[in-house]
Design a protein around this motif. Structure first.
Motif, PDB file in Angstrom:
ATOM      1  N   LYS A 162      24.935 -34.020 -17.842  1.00 41.78           N
ATOM      2  CA  LYS A 162      24.169 -34.391 -19.028  1.00 41.78           C
ATOM      3  C   LYS A 162      23.533 -33.166 -19.680  1.00 41.78           C
ATOM      4  CE  LYS A 162      21.431 -37.640 -17.724  1.00 41.78           C
ATOM      5  NZ  LYS A 162      20.404 -38.624 -17.486  1.00 41.78           N
ATOM      6  N   LYS A 163      23.053 -32.233 -18.834  1.00 39.92           N
ATOM      7  CA  LYS A 163      22.309 -31.096 -19.373  1.00 39.92           C
ATOM      8  C   LYS A 163      23.083 -29.803 -19.197  1.00 39.92           C
ATOM      9  CE  LYS A 163      17.902 -33.302 -18.643  1.00 39.92           C
ATOM     10  NZ  LYS A 163      16.768 -33.436 -17.745  1.00 39.92           N
ATOM     11  N   LEU A 164      24.378 -29.895 -19.425  1.00 40.34           N
ATOM     12  CA  LEU A 164      25.242 -28.727 -19.184  1.00 40.34           C
ATOM     13  C   LEU A 164      24.774 -27.525 -20.005  1.00 40.34           C
ATOM     14  CD1 LEU A 164      27.961 -28.246 -17.589  1.00 40.34           C
ATOM     15  CD2 LEU A 164      29.072 -28.408 -19.775  1.00 40.34           C
ATOM     16  N   PHE A 165      24.529 -27.743 -21.292  1.00 38.09           N
ATOM     17  CA  PHE A 165      24.119 -26.620 -22.127  1.00 38.09           C
ATOM     18  C   PHE A 165      22.602 -26.464 -22.177  1.00 38.09           C
ATOM     19  CE2 PHE A 165      28.461 -27.506 -23.454  1.00 38.09           C
ATOM     20  CZ  PHE A 165      29.004 -26.247 -23.305  1.00 38.09           C
ATOM     21  N   ARG A 167      20.701 -26.645 -19.666  1.00 46.34           N
ATOM     22  CA  ARG A 167      20.327 -25.844 -18.486  1.00 46.34           C
ATOM     23  C   ARG A 167      21.172 -24.573 -18.396  1.00 46.34           C
ATOM     24  NH1 ARG A 167      17.279 -28.680 -14.666  1.00 46.34           N
ATOM     25  NH2 ARG A 167      17.881 -27.191 -13.069  1.00 46.34           N
ATOM     26  N   PHE A 168      21.690 -24.141 -19.555  1.00 42.13           N
ATOM     27  CA  PHE A 168      22.645 -23.020 -19.604  1.00 42.13           C
ATOM     28  C   PHE A 168      22.147 -21.792 -18.839  1.00 42.13           C
ATOM     29  CE2 PHE A 168      25.036 -19.587 -21.666  1.00 42.13           C
ATOM     30  CZ  PHE A 168      26.281 -20.149 -21.766  1.00 42.13           C
ATOM     31  N   PHE A 169      20.881 -21.393 -19.078  1.00 43.64           N
ATOM     32  CA  PHE A 169      20.378 -20.158 -18.459  1.00 43.64           C
ATOM     33  C   PHE A 169      19.496 -20.431 -17.251  1.00 43.64           C
ATOM     34  CE2 PHE A 169      20.945 -19.193 -22.995  1.00 43.64           C
ATOM     35  CZ  PHE A 169      21.794 -18.113 -22.909  1.00 43.64           C
ATOM     36  N   THR A 170      19.435 -21.704 -16.831  1.00 45.47           N
ATOM     37  CA  THR A 170      18.455 -22.059 -15.801  1.00 45.47           C
ATOM     38  C   THR A 170      19.014 -21.837 -14.410  1.00 45.47           C
ATOM     39  OG1 THR A 170      17.722 -23.757 -17.310  1.00 45.47           O
ATOM     40  CG2 THR A 170      16.905 -23.909 -15.048  1.00 45.47           C
ATOM     41  N   LEU A 171      18.292 -21.059 -13.603  1.00 46.99           N
ATOM     42  CA  LEU A 171      18.655 -20.906 -12.199  1.00 46.99           C
ATOM     43  C   LEU A 171      17.386 -21.086 -11.381  1.00 46.99           C
ATOM     44  CD1 LEU A 171      20.816 -20.175 -10.047  1.00 46.99           C
ATOM     45  CD2 LEU A 171      20.077 -17.819 -10.263  1.00 46.99           C
ATOM     46  N   ALA A 188      30.079 -22.374 -13.719  1.00 41.51           N
ATOM     47  CA  ALA A 188      31.091 -23.184 -14.399  1.00 41.51           C
ATOM     48  C   ALA A 188      31.040 -22.992 -15.910  1.00 41.51           C
ATOM     49  CB  ALA A 188      30.896 -24.653 -14.043  1.00 41.51           C
ATOM     50  N   VAL A 189      29.825 -22.905 -16.479  1.00 38.37           N
ATOM     51  CA  VAL A 189      29.719 -22.852 -17.943  1.00 38.37           C
ATOM     52  C   VAL A 189      29.996 -21.446 -18.467  1.00 38.37           C
ATOM     53  CG1 VAL A 189      28.221 -23.313 -19.902  1.00 38.37           C
ATOM     54  CG2 VAL A 189      28.070 -24.725 -17.896  1.00 38.37           C
ATOM     55  N   PHE A 190      29.567 -20.430 -17.730  1.00 32.55           N
ATOM     56  CA  PHE A 190      29.686 -19.057 -18.241  1.00 32.55           C
ATOM     57  C   PHE A 190      31.144 -18.650 -18.478  1.00 32.55           C
ATOM     58  CE2 PHE A 190      25.432 -17.126 -16.677  1.00 32.55           C
ATOM     59  CZ  PHE A 190      24.769 -18.027 -17.486  1.00 32.55           C
ATOM     60  N   ALA A 191      32.054 -19.174 -17.657  1.00 34.82           N
ATOM     61  CA  ALA A 191      33.460 -18.789 -17.858  1.00 34.82           C
ATOM     62  C   ALA A 191      34.327 -20.032 -18.084  1.00 34.82           C
ATOM     63  CB  ALA A 191      33.947 -17.995 -16.648  1.00 34.82           C
ATOM     64  N   LEU A 192      33.731 -21.056 -18.713  1.00 38.34           N
ATOM     65  CA  LEU A 192      34.449 -22.320 -18.915  1.00 38.34           C
ATOM     66  C   LEU A 192      35.798 -22.151 -19.637  1.00 38.34           C
ATOM     67  CD1 LEU A 192      34.361 -25.390 -18.498  1.00 38.34           C
ATOM     68  CD2 LEU A 192      33.104 -25.583 -20.631  1.00 38.34           C
TER      69      LEU A 192
END
Lengths: 520, 100
Positions: A162-165, A167-171, A188-192
């Motif tokens: 749901k929050k793929l983008f 939480r883009f920078f969240t670690l 997963a998102v950085f090199a999707l």
């Protein structure tokens, strides 16, 4: 409706990612290493000195060598050196296709080199789609299923998160599930785009095996389909009349001119020394994005052009481009590093996803007296796949330096060593409690990685320092990468050893509160 | 080598996008930005990413440029996320020092 779709996608994502996730991790790891397969081969052949030689000079020297070494052979093949491969590889056959091939390596002066037998980086390339110890056809089906599941997992993951983008920078820096969730999401998102490309084009690469129905509906059999779609130069019978071979350099220059100066990869001379000799020249596959390189045929005595094999049509060009984008042969050094980095992100994505599966269930398992068998198995397989393969890779490099040079089947024994290390870590993982097996296996991997540059320095003249002084960046890069990976594994081992101790302390400090709450 | 220059607008673009997200503004600015500046940062971030793509196309071929751009996106996002993690950690340490 929306909610139920997302829930379905979550279930699909979980199981598609888990079922063959371990195999996908191995494919990502070896495939990523394969982007530097020629450089790895160079490291694994320390006897081969990096001497600059032009491909045309190398061709001339190779033909002179073959004339002396194999004058009666049915065919000669010469793999020319380029900016990544520093040696010339010559080989010959005494009969037609299928007969055994003799192979030798030549240096810049055209002299035979006595390099150790190794499969080098080529092993990683083959392993990522052919595996090992398995019939190739079955291995490719298995790899295809894993790639298809990976593609499904990626697509369902995009829909289910749901929050793929958001939480883009969240670690999350807290240990436990939230860290693995964020790390998986991030990787997963950085090199999707890369993951979508690499899994889809990977399937395209072997599409003829997975979906042969179109070909079978239009051609007599698969053999006919391949012969017509991917034409090879036709075999030509020798006349049995001796004739001098045309000088090779002008022929290659002509081929290069026809291809507008593109690099040449190899050439084959059939029936050398016969009046019916033919020279087939192949263009480099790194010259364009498309991976299927055309070839030109010249008469071996007169030198005139007698034919060419190139594939025509938009569909074949598209297939060639898709496979080319997957293999990245066209990539410059900078782009190759980006491919490599994206591959590492793929390993991180699969690895964190696998660990996340157990991390999510950790709390509920802790409440039960005995963990569920599935949980127990996944936990062990995670260690075996992620750390086991991680430890096996330096095992392969160490075997290259430590095995006796005259060992029969030496190249195959290097591969056996890789699997022996992998098997040992797997055995260890099944023997020990997981919370201990993780840091122990990670520490072993760290020691193995750190040993590679040390053993290299002790067993060859091409250690890190001499290579740095000589400006041999292939050796410097690989040794440095080993040291960096050792540090990463050591750091992970420390973190893994600390986290169960911390958890135990936390549970001890929470015990009185729980006792009070329950009235104990 | 020149294609690596376009990494700079990508990193800056991701930093702008990161700063435009209310979730991270507390870590970066110790307060939430108003809607206007947040929107401005988001637009600037997207413009910088587009500029990087255009530069990659001009400096290389469209295929190589696109491939480079996707790679740069990965590196740029990694750098921005790492910077945020360090900023968060540093802030956590500062807070711990000021409130022992």
């Amino acid at each position: 409706m929306k909610k139920s779709l997302r829930r379905s996608m979550t279930v699909l994502h979980t199981w598609a990612g888990l079922l063959l996730g371990w195999l996908a991790f191995a494919m990502f790891t070896t495939g990523t290493a394969a982007y530097f397969q020629h450089e790895i081969t160079r490291w694994m052949e320390p006897e081969v000195a990096a001497q600059a030689v032009s491909p045309l000079d190398a061709a001339d020297l190779a033909v002179s060598y073959l004339k002396k070494q194999a004058p009666d052979a049915a065919s000669w093949t010469v793999q020319l050196p380029d900016h990544r491969r520093v040696r010339t590889e010559v080989s010959w056959r005494s009969g037609e296709r299928g007969t055994p091939r003799e192979t030798r390596l030549l240096d810049a002066a055209g002299r035979e080199m006595n390099a150790r037998r190794t499969r080098g980086g080529y092993f990683f390339y083959r392993f990522h789609f052919d595996l090992h110890y398995l019939p190739v056809v079955w291995a490719r089906y298995l790899v295809g299923i894993a790639a298809m599941l990976m593609l499904v997992a990626i697509l369902s993951g995009v829909i289910s998160h749901k929050k793929l983008f958001a939480r883009f920078f969240t670690l999350s820096l807290k240990r436990g599930f939230s860290f693995w969730y964020d790390a998986h999401n991030m990787a997963a998102v950085f090199a999707l785009p890369f993951f979508l490309m690499i899994t889809y084009t990977g399937l395209i690469t072997l599409a003829n095996q997975y979906m042969p129905f179109g070909a079978l509906a239009n051609f007599e059999d698969r053999g006919t389909f391949f012969a017509e779609t991917f034409p090879r130069p036709r075999p030509i019978e020798p006349l049995g009349k001796a004739a001098a071979l045309v000088p090779i350099v002008p022929v290659l220059e002509r081929a290069q001119a026809i291809w507008h100066g593109a690099r040449l990869e190899s050439f084959e001379i059939r029936n050398p020394g016969d009046a019916n000799a033919v020279i087939h020249v192949r263009r480099s596959r790194s010259a364009t994005v498309g991976t299927r390189a055309p070839s030109l045929s010249f008469h071996g005595v007169g030198g005139e052009r007698i034919g060419e094999t190139s594939r025509q049509g938009v569909v074949l060009a598209t297939e060639s481009a898709l496979v080319g984008i997957h293999a990245g042969r066209f990539a410059s050094l900078g782009l190759r590093w980006l491919y490599f980095l994206s591959g590492l992100m793929g390993m991180a994505m699969v690895g964190t996803g696998l660990v996340q599966w157990t991390s999510r269930r950790q709390k509920s398992v802790a409440r039960t007296a005995r963990p569920h068998f599935g949980f127990w198995l996944v936990e062990r397989l995670n260690i075996a796949a992620i750390v086991g393969l991680g430890a096996a890779l330096p095992g392969y490099f160490l075997a290259n330096r430590l095995l006796p040079l005259d060992l029969p089947d030496r190249a195959e024994w290097e591969v056996h060593c890789l699997f022996m290390v992998w098997g040992s870590v797997t055995f260890w993982a099944f023997l020990r409690p997981a919370r201990r097996a993780w840091p122990e296996a990670l520490a072993v991997a760290a020691v193995l990685y750190a040993s590679v540059p040390v053993i290299n320095g002790l067993s060859t003249q091409r250690g890190l320092w001499p290579s740095l002084m000589a400006g041999d960046w292939v050796y410097v890069s690989i040794d440095s990468a080993m040291l960096l990976t050792a540090l990463a594994f050591a750091g992970s081992a420390r973190a893994a050893a600390r986290s169960p101790a911390k958890a135990a302390r936390r549970s001890r400090s929470e015990q009185p509160v729980v006792a009070q709450e329950t009235g104990g | 080598m020149i294609a690596w220059l376009t990494l700079l607008p990508v990193v800056l673009g991701f930093c702008c996008l990161c700063a435009s997200m209310s979730r991270h503004q507390g870590d970066l600015f110790q307060r939430r930005l108003r809607r206007g500046p947040s929107r401005g940062l988001r637009r600037l971030g997207l413009v910088l990413l587009t500029v990087a793509l255009a530069a990659d196309w001009v400096l290389l071929t469209p295929i190589q440029g696109t491939m480079f751009w996707f790679g740069h996106l990965t590196v740029g996002a990694l750098i921005a996320a790492s910077a945020l993690v360090f900023a968060k950690r540093a802030r956590g340490r500062r807070d711990a020092d000021s409130n022992p």
